[in-house]
Each structure stands twice: as structure tokens, then as C-alpha cells.
Design a protein around this motif. Structure first.
Motif, PDB file in Angstrom:
ATOM      1  N   SER A 195       0.861  -1.197   0.002  1.00 43.88           N
ATOM      2  CA  SER A 195      -0.209  -0.088   0.023  1.00 43.88           C
ATOM      3  C   SER A 195       0.739   1.197  -0.061  1.00 43.88           C
ATOM      4  O   SER A 195       0.528   2.204  -0.436  1.00 43.88           O
ATOM      5  N   ARG A 196       2.244   1.178   0.644  1.00 38.42           N
ATOM      6  CA  ARG A 196       2.961   2.591   0.889  1.00 38.42           C
ATOM      7  C   ARG A 196       4.354   2.080   0.399  1.00 38.42           C
ATOM      8  O   ARG A 196       4.889   0.978   0.948  1.00 38.42           O
ATOM      9  N   PHE A 236       8.546  -0.192   2.855  1.00 39.30           N
ATOM     10  CA  PHE A 236       7.040  -0.557   2.515  1.00 39.30           C
ATOM     11  C   PHE A 236       6.040  -0.951   3.511  1.00 39.30           C
ATOM     12  O   PHE A 236       6.606  -1.711   4.269  1.00 39.30           O
ATOM     13  N   ALA A 237       4.561  -1.136   3.127  1.00 40.97           N
ATOM     14  CA  ALA A 237       3.725  -1.399   4.255  1.00 40.97           C
ATOM     15  C   ALA A 237       2.531  -1.786   3.548  1.00 40.97           C
ATOM     16  O   ALA A 237       2.038  -1.397   2.504  1.00 40.97           O
ATOM     17  N   SER A 238       1.942  -2.880   4.185  1.00 42.73           N
ATOM     18  CA  SER A 238       0.458  -3.312   3.589  1.00 42.73           C
ATOM     19  C   SER A 238      -0.334  -3.134   4.759  1.00 42.73           C
ATOM     20  O   SER A 238       0.237  -2.632   5.856  1.00 42.73           O
ATOM     21  N   GLU A 239      -1.615  -3.347   4.771  1.00 45.15           N
ATOM     22  CA  GLU A 239      -2.318  -3.330   5.788  1.00 45.15           C
ATOM     23  C   GLU A 239      -2.088  -4.468   6.781  1.00 45.15           C
ATOM     24  O   GLU A 239      -2.513  -4.225   8.079  1.00 45.15           O
ATOM     25  N   SER A 240      -1.335  -5.389   6.242  1.00 45.71           N
ATOM     26  CA  SER A 240      -0.786  -6.559   7.307  1.00 45.71           C
ATOM     27  C   SER A 240       0.391  -6.074   8.080  1.00 45.71           C
ATOM     28  O   SER A 240       0.673  -6.408   9.303  1.00 45.71           O
ATOM     29  N   TRP A 254       6.820  -4.719  11.311  1.00 43.43           N
ATOM     30  CA  TRP A 254       5.745  -4.230  12.326  1.00 43.43           C
ATOM     31  C   TRP A 254       4.324  -4.450  11.657  1.00 43.43           C
ATOM     32  O   TRP A 254       4.169  -4.971  10.420  1.00 43.43           O
ATOM     33  N   THR A 255       3.221  -4.516  12.513  1.00 42.03           N
ATOM     34  CA  THR A 255       1.855  -4.809  11.880  1.00 42.03           C
ATOM     35  C   THR A 255       1.459  -3.614  11.541  1.00 42.03           C
ATOM     36  O   THR A 255       1.437  -2.623  12.334  1.00 42.03           O
ATOM     37  N   GLY A 256       0.728  -3.722  10.531  1.00 39.53           N
ATOM     38  CA  GLY A 256      -0.205  -2.431  10.218  1.00 39.53           C
ATOM     39  C   GLY A 256       0.708  -1.449   8.977  1.00 39.53           C
ATOM     40  O   GLY A 256       1.727  -1.826   8.715  1.00 39.53           O
ATOM     41  N   ASP A 259      10.655 -18.874  16.348  1.00 36.64           N
ATOM     42  CA  ASP A 259      10.569 -17.481  16.700  1.00 36.64           C
ATOM     43  C   ASP A 259      10.686 -16.459  15.715  1.00 36.64           C
ATOM     44  O   ASP A 259      10.606 -15.381  16.360  1.00 36.64           O
ATOM     45  N   GLY A 260      10.740 -16.771  14.501  1.00 34.61           N
ATOM     46  CA  GLY A 260      10.860 -15.846  13.412  1.00 34.61           C
ATOM     47  C   GLY A 260       9.898 -16.049  12.333  1.00 34.61           C
ATOM     48  O   GLY A 260      10.146 -15.781  11.153  1.00 34.61           O
ATOM     49  N   ALA A 261       8.709 -16.419  12.678  1.00 31.28           N
ATOM     50  CA  ALA A 261       7.637 -16.868  11.497  1.00 31.28           C
ATOM     51  C   ALA A 261       7.459 -15.512  10.707  1.00 31.28           C
ATOM     52  O   ALA A 261       7.126 -15.957   9.562  1.00 31.28           O
ATOM     53  N   GLU A 262       7.335 -14.634  11.447  1.00 24.71           N
ATOM     54  CA  GLU A 262       6.793 -13.206  10.591  1.00 24.71           C
ATOM     55  C   GLU A 262       8.029 -13.001   9.460  1.00 24.71           C
ATOM     56  O   GLU A 262       7.710 -12.315   8.814  1.00 24.71           O
TER      57      GLU A 262
END
Length: 382
Positions: free
Chosen positions: A3-4, A99-103, A131-133, A181-184
Motif C-alpha cells: 500500500s505504501r 514498504f507497508a501493507s494493511e498487514s 511491524w503490523t499495519g 520464533d521468526g515466523a513473521e
């Protein structure tokens, strides 16, 4: 979906922040910064491949790609009352990509190495944050890297120092991503690795796409198009052969494309109205071959999360731009697509098809997005 997109300190992109849609078209005059934006996207993808240091080395190293103007422009500089000159620096020298998305959101900050070292042109990874968001805040970061240290947040919100000796040239996406512990981090790494870039397919007489190749199932066209015949055969087998036929007929009425197989070798053949035999890849015009390459890329049976096309109009006759626009717009229903182009007919057709148009321009050597609101964005601190 991204998104960004935010870039700071890279070539003419002193501080660019863009809103990105499912189909985004980036245009502007020569020298406005389109190629720099494309390269910045490639650098982001290279982080997940562990190649960002090597990629910057091909451009001359960190010192060659940093923004060369002043940190800030005063009002008198912008008005032309005062010549552009250096100002007292308030921030550290850095190249930032994010960059970022809604997630999820991700950002990396690259800085200068310690003076006097052997590898003086290699950047040092100062910080990375996941991060989230859409926007980084104090409470939504769940993976933070500062220098050699990486801190992760678990499902209960507890933070722990997971790594303490990460090398300054290694990303936490490549060295700290694991299912436990690093799934994200692992998910973000795989997302970036899924991005695809197509930039100036070769169509000269020695182009890889003109040669016969050993045929293997190819759901993703290679960056140089060498496996074109195999990619088309794979679309015919497991993709949408109807879409392939429609894309060819839209650009070349009465024509069809097939793949000749001889002793395991594949070769593209194209039948055209009025000809008694099919034309092989070695006989096709540059524009026709390039269009076939774009068809194979855009009709991939394994659509990526993001595809970036850099000047896809190269070598194409103006009559092919409308069919190409329809092909891209249809592919944008399956993948997010960014097109970098200065062909106004293609840009207009994609905008009319619902694409977001971003026009870049230069102001005092700096790339700016004309008539664009700057989205909210926070860079991670060092």
C-alpha cells in the motif's frame, strides 16, 4: 498488497513516499527518477535474497548512490534567491527503504561503514524493523534490529533478545527467519522473494529467447526470457490457454502461437495470416518477440504477489500498446503490478483501465511525485 512505498536518500529520491494500488503506473520525463524508483524496488527485493550489498556494489557502492544534494532546502533556495548549498546536517547519512501493507510493514536503514576499513564502499545495515499495519508505532513492532542485536516479540507480547552477533552486512530476514520464533520474518522474506522484475528483455539476433531450449515445466518466466517456449507450453498445459490465445489474437488478428518439440527441445512458432508456414523465434521481429515475452510473464500460472515492469513498451509498435494495456490490466486482477513507462499511450490506457497514475518530476535535482499527498510514515530510529 503493498500500500505504501517509501525511499529516502537513494540517488534523486531524497524523500519519496507513495501510495500504491493494485495497478500503479509510474511515469515522467527522462531523468525524472523513474529508473531510480525501479532500482530501489529491486534493492528491497535483494534484501530477502541476501544480495543488497552486492547489488549496491554494482552501482559503485553506498557512496555512489546516496542523495547528493543538501539535507534540506531552505525557502530562499526554493525561490531561487539563494544558490543551492550544503546546510548544517541534523541527521545521520543513510539510505532508507521501506514498504507497508494493511498487514505488515518493513524498513531497512543502510549507513556508511567505519572509515579506514578494507570494504569502504560496502554499506552497513544499521536498523531493520518489521511491524503490523501501515505505520510503525511504538507498540506494533515485533522484530527490531539495531546493529548486531535483534529483538523479537512473542505471541504474548513479550520481547526478548534473540540474536546478538548479526553481521553488519547480513539482514535479519535472511539470518533470523525461522518457523519457531521468526515466523513473521520468514513470511516477509518469502513475500519479497516472490516479487518479479522484468526489465528490457533482449530481442537481438543472439537473444536467449530466440534459441531452442530444453523443455521443462516453467510456471515462471525467467528474467532474461530464455525459457520462453517452455513458459508458453506450461501456460497451455496448466494455465489458461484461452487467455493466451486471446492475448495473441488481440495483438495479431488471425495469428496463433505454438511450441514445436524436437528431441526434448522446445521452440516457439507463430502462425500468421497469409503465410504458408509458421515463423520460428529466430524469424520474429523484435516487437513481436517482446510482446510474446510479456504475454508469457503476465499469464504466469503462478502469479506473484507483486510484478514490476520497467518500460515494457520498448521495441513495440504503437498499435501494440492498447493490447498490452488490456493484458496488464487483466493480469492486475491476479497480481499487484507496477509499470514504469514514459509511453503516454500506454500510461493513458492503463489509467483508463483503473490504474493509479504517479507522475515524477525533478525539482532542484530532487525527484518529487506531482500532485500526490504524502502518506503518513515513520522510519525506525537508530
Amino acid at each position: 498488497m503493498v500500500s505504501r512505498l517509501c525511499i529516502s536518500g537513494y540517488r534523486s529520491l531524497r524523500d519519496v513516499r507513495l501510495e500504491i494500488e493494485p495497478l500503479t503506473v509510474v511515469t515522467g520525463a527522462n531523468g525524472s527518477g523513474k529508473s531510480s524508483l525501479y532500482r530501489a524496488l529491486r534493492l528491497l527485493a535483494d534484501v530477502a535474497q541476501g544480495r543488497i550489498i552486492q547489488s549496491l556494489a554494482l552501482e559503485g557502492g553506498i557512496s555512489s548512490v546516496l542523495w547528493a544534494g543538501p539535507e534540506q532546502f531552505s525557502r530562499s533556495m526554493k525561490r531561487g534567491d539563494q544558490p543551492v548549498q550544503g546546510t548544517v546536517r541534523q541527521s545521520t547519512i543513510s539510505l532508507k527503504l521501506g514498504f507497508a501493507s494493511e498487514s505488515y510493514g518493513y524498513a531497512i536503514d543502510l549507513g556508511l561503514p567505519v572509515p579506514g576499513g578494507l570494504f569502504g564502499r560496502d554499506p552497513v545495515i544499521k536498523t531493520e524493523t518489521l511491524w503490523t499495519g501501515l505505520v510503525l508505532q511504538r507498540a506494533n513492532a515485533f522484530a527490531e534490529r539495531h546493529g548486531p542485536s535483534v529483538t523479537l516479540r512473542d505471541l504474548n507480547g513479550e520481547r526478548r533478545q534473540a540474536y546478538t552477533r548479526l553481521q553488519p552486512f547480513d539482514s535479519m530476514l535472511t539470518h533470523c527467519a525461522n518457523p519457531e520464533d521468526g515466523a513473521e520474518l520468514l513470511a516477509m522474506r518469502e513475500q519479497l522473494r516472490d516479487w518479479r522484475f522484468y526489465d528490457h528483455f533482449r530481442t537481438d539476433s543472439d537473444a536467449p529467447a530466440r534459441r531452442r531450449q530444453v523443455g521443462t515445466r516453467t510456471p515462471v518466466l525467467a528474467g532474461d526470457g530464455a525459457d520462453l517456449a517452455a513458459a508458453i507450453a506450461t501456460i497451455q498445459e496448466i494455465g489458461s490457454e484461452g487467455q493466451l490465445e486471446a492475448a495473441i489474437a488481440d495483438a495479431f488478428p488471425g495469428a496463433s502461437v505454438d511450441v514445436a518439440v524436437s528431441d526434448g527441445y522446445f521452440e516457439v512458432e507463430m502462425r500468421q495470416r497469409g503465410l504458408l508456414r509458421p515463423l520460428k523465434a529466430t524469424e520474429l521481429s523484435d516487437g513481436t518477440l517482446r510482446y510474446l515475452l510479456l504475454v508469457a510473464a503476465l499469464l504466469s500460472p503462478r502469479p506473484p504477489s507483486l510484478m514490476i515492469l520497467n518500460e515494457p513498451e520498448t521495441s513495440l509498435h504503437p498499435d501494440l500498446l492498447a493490447p498490452l494495456a488490456r493484458l496488464i490490466a487483466d493480469a492486475a486482477k491476479r497480481s499487484q503490478i507496477i509499470v514504469v513507462s514514459h509511453a503516454e499511450r500506454l500510461v493513458a490506457a492503463l489509467t483508463q483501465a483503473g490504474g493509479r497514475r504517479i507522475t515524477l518530476a525533478k525539482e532542484l535535482g530532487e525527484t518529487v511525485a506531482q500532485d500526490e499527498d504524502r502518506p503518513m510514515w515513520n522510519w525506525p530510529g537508530r
